[in-house]
Design an enzyme around this catalytic site. Structure first.
Site: not given
Lengths: 398, 359
Positions: A140, A172, A254
């Site tokens: 992202s 993350s 994911e």
């Protein structure tokens, strides 16, 4: 991962394997770690290097059993799906949790095994199998969320290497990661077709990481800035322009993981909690009838979801069905959190300090953090588009 | 779809082909227009029997194939897609009660006749409009059963009733002391009131105290399989329609508002499929395990909710044509509600699930 399994063992062979696994676990698993969940720390905290944890990580890593079905030539366990299931049962029986985890195992490894060159697999998979290297995901960007293919982070061709400039966000575990698998733009003239899949060293000069504080008070995500970061071309997976295809495949892994099919049944029993908090009537039912019905509905749907996750796994692992699992799994997890808070009343809304137990504070943080699950990994709206278009064949407007 | 054996896949394909070729929705329309008390075509049921479907869950020693509940579920689901009317489910449930609770003589007397399709048998439990197996006034004195059962599925054509009385389940043959009154219902299927006035009754003494609960759980799961088939067909047909209907110079399927509704319904029905298959699998693998009650409650409650929603959306998404009798959508809606009420609506089942979970 069933497709990576090499053989199907007989029942006798499975029994023998069970015995072998049981003995090996007894000999190697440190009793101090019994009942400790090691899987989450690989994602949500810095690596814990205490002696028992290190010993268990190294033992499992050497054996390859942290990634049981991956090929032995790359450091995996080389087990069949049946053997891996037996191993899983034996670990659970001993109260042992798998210390080999994180994004390398859940997302990047399976993708590299599918798309990587032999040299890349030899270079990266063994370290994932031994949890020696932590990976993070560079997908992202501030202007590329649901519209991921709009990403602008640019890798300029410099002959045998690229120079990468740009920003990633929602990375993350970025502050604890050693390496990043990233989608970058190598061609500005094509949208999806101009994207490539690069492996970037997070310790390289020009990489800067800033944790983002979330509504839960935690900072599991980071902003990641790349300024003139040099990346050798040998660290590109697949061809130039193939990044979108590889990146989407990784997202299916994911989604299967986020849906958390195996976690739904876990945790505190809502019905027991509700009985304790609101009391019971003469027949032993939760005194608040509406609450009782909500608990029952959630538990029933949770079990239907678990059955669905199992069915999808039996039908062949990762697929477009991952989208259904993600939509429903995250919705149910959020419902569960909301109900848990509701049952606890004001006692379930503590932020910190006196008057609240650790579990109550944890419930609040999980409730808040859980709101991310329907947004990341492809939002519920994007997943719904995927179901409509790819499974149901409903066309784009045009 | 659950992992099926080769034989099960053959059975499903056979059912699919037969239903499409011999028993399309048009066949049900004719049956509906014929407006008989039985609510199904006896020749069609005889054909189903000749294909062995009436004996799928009956032991081989009594003329069945003992092929299991998952297998019967496949047939039920396919038949439900075109609303094929028959007493297949009612008979399988009644036969199960006899197999679990009956003596060797009782089994020998009735199971071969049910397996061959000659005898229609059905379960008669409820005495009011809402499912409630705790409210039973029917009693037996000196082998004579007296009481009134409401909305008995296939009651109009049944030759044998498995009747719930205060002290257990009894077999009562149609005949002296049995009065059937037809109830014209919205689905045009048989839901008779059956009055027993000192009818000769033969007790099912085996199966233990929980026999009725276990039989009801079988009924819930099998009914859920029928409802799953209807939901799936209603969904597929609606999707097909959205893909060809053009408004505002676009096919309806290209509107995102409709895409998201359909995607949501799809996920909902998939979850229900898992729950129903888990139920059928549980009947095959454990039968008498204590968890059957919760598994059956999940399957039927999910099937209730999915079909309720899908049967309404089918009409809404078809627009005006969905409201016409000429079109099939109404059949699904009108069959859905009696099935929802049978053997427990969703609030009944959630209550049961919670009770079994001790809350």
């Amino acid at each position: 991962m069933a497709s990576l399994a090499e053989t199907t063992p007989s029942a006798e062979a499975l029994d023998a394997f069970r015995l072998e696994a049981r003995e090996w676990i007894a000999a190697n698993f440190p009793p101090s770690l019994k009942g400790v969940d090691l899987s989450r720390s690989a994602l949500e905290a810095p690596s814990d290097k205490s002696p028992d944890r290190e010993a268990w990580r190294i033992a499992m890593g050497d054996k390859g059993w942290g990634t049981p079905t991956w090929p032995t030539r790359y450091g995996g366990g080389g087990l069949s799906a049946e053997e891996a299931r037996v191993l899983q049962q034996e670990l659970a029986r001993a109260g042992a949790s798998n210390p080999i985890g994180g994004m390398g195992v859940m997302m990047f490894g399976p993708t590299l095994l599918e798309f990587g060159s032999e040299e890349q697999k030899m270079a990266h998979i063994p370290a994932i199998c031994r949890a020696e290297v932590r990976w993070c995901q560079g997908y992202s960007e501030p202007n590329a969320g649901s519209d991921l293919a709009n990403l602008q982070c640019f890798a300029e061709d410099k002959g045998d290497h690229y120079i990468v400039n740009g920003q990633k966000t929602w990375t993350s575990g970025g502050q604890w990661a050693d390496k990043c698998f990233a989608l970058v733009r190598t061609d500005k003239s094509k949208k999806q077709g101009g994207i490539s899949f690069l492996l970037i060293d997070m310790h390289a000069p020009g990489v800067e990481v800033k944790p983002i504080k979330m509504i839960s008070g935690l900072s599991p995500f980071c902003e990641t800035f790349f300024t003139n970061v040099q990346v050798p071309k040998t660290d590109r997976v697949g061809d130039e322009g193939q990044g979108w295809t590889i990146g989407k495949r990784l997202l299916q892994h994911e989604r299967t993981n986020i849906s958390g099919g195996n976690r739904m049944g876990g945790g505190v029993s809502l019905s027991e909690l509700a009985k304790a908090c609101v009391g019971t009537d003469a027949e032993g039912r939760i005194a608040d009838g509406e609450l009782r019905a909500r608990v029952a509905r959630l538990e029933m749907d949770g079990r239907a979801f678990a059955a669905t996750a199992m069915r999808v796994a039996q039908e062949g692992g990762v697929s477009v069905a991952s989208s259904i699992l993600k939509i429903n799994g995250t919705k149910l997890m959020q419902e569960r959190s909301e109900l848990l808070i509701d049952i606890l009343g004001m006692q379930g809304l503590g932020w910190e300090g006196e008057g609240f137990t650790d579990e109550q504070i944890e419930a609040v943080r999980v409730w808040l953090f859980g709101k991310a699950t329907t947004i990341y990994g492809g939002s519920t709206e994007i997943q719904t588009n995927i179901v409509a278009k790819r499974i149901l064949g409903m066309p784009d407007m045009g | 779809m659950a992992k099926l054996s080769d034989e099960q896949e053959m059975l499903r394909d056979m059912a699919q082909n037969w239903v499409r070729g011999e028993s399309p929705v048009g066949a049900w329309r004719k049956q509906r227009d014929a407006d008989t008390a039985a609510g199904y075509d006896q020749a069609v049921y005889a054909e189903m029997a000749s294909m062995g479907w009436t004996g799928i869950t009956i032991a081989e020693s009594y003329g069945g194939s003992d092929f299991g509940w998952m297998s019967l579920g496949l047939v039920v689901e396919e038949c439900a897609k075109t609303l094929t009317a028959s007493p297949l489910i009612a008979c399988a449930i009644a036969a199960r009660a006899i197999a679990l609770g009956g003596s060797a003589e009782q089994q020998q007397k009735y199971l071969p006749a049910i397996a061959s399709g000659e005898l229609v048998a059905t379960l008669a439990v409820d005495e009011g409009p809402r499912h409630d197996p705790t409210q039973i006034a029917t009693s037996v004195t000196d082998g004579k059963l007296t009481g009134t059962k409401a909305f008995v599925a296939e009651g109009d054509s049944a030759g044998l009733f498995v009747v719930a009385a205060k002290d257990g389940l009894y077999l009562v043959e149609d005949g002296a002391g049995v009065t059937k009154s037809r109830r014209h219902m919205v689905d045009h299927r048989s839901h008779a009131e059956v009055r027993f006035d000192g009818a000769a009754a033969d007790k099912l003494t085996g199966g233990g105290d929980a026999l009725l609960d276990r039989i009801l759980d079988h009924a819930r799961i099998l009914t859920a399989a029928e409802m799953l088939g209807m939901s799936q067909q209603a969904f597929d047909q609606t999707l097909e329609y959205l893909k060809q209907r053009v408004q505002f110079d676009r096919i309806l399927a290209s509107f995102q508002a409709l895409q998201h509704r359909m995607a949501d319904l799809f996920g909902d029905i998939e979850m229900t499929r898992s729950a129903v298959e888990a139920g059928l699998g549980a009947l095959d693998s454990m039968g008498d395990n204590g968890d059957l009650g919760q598994i059956a409650a999940i399957a039927k409650a999910r099937a209730n909710d999915s079909l309720h929603r899908m049967s309404r959306e089918m009409i809404q998404l078809h627009g005006g044509i969905g409201m016409t009798d000429e079109f099939d959508a109404g059949f699904y809606l009108k069959r859905a509600r009696p099935l929802e009420a049978a053997w427990g609506n969703s609030s009944f089942l959630r209550d049961r699930f919670a009770r079994l979970g001790s809350y």
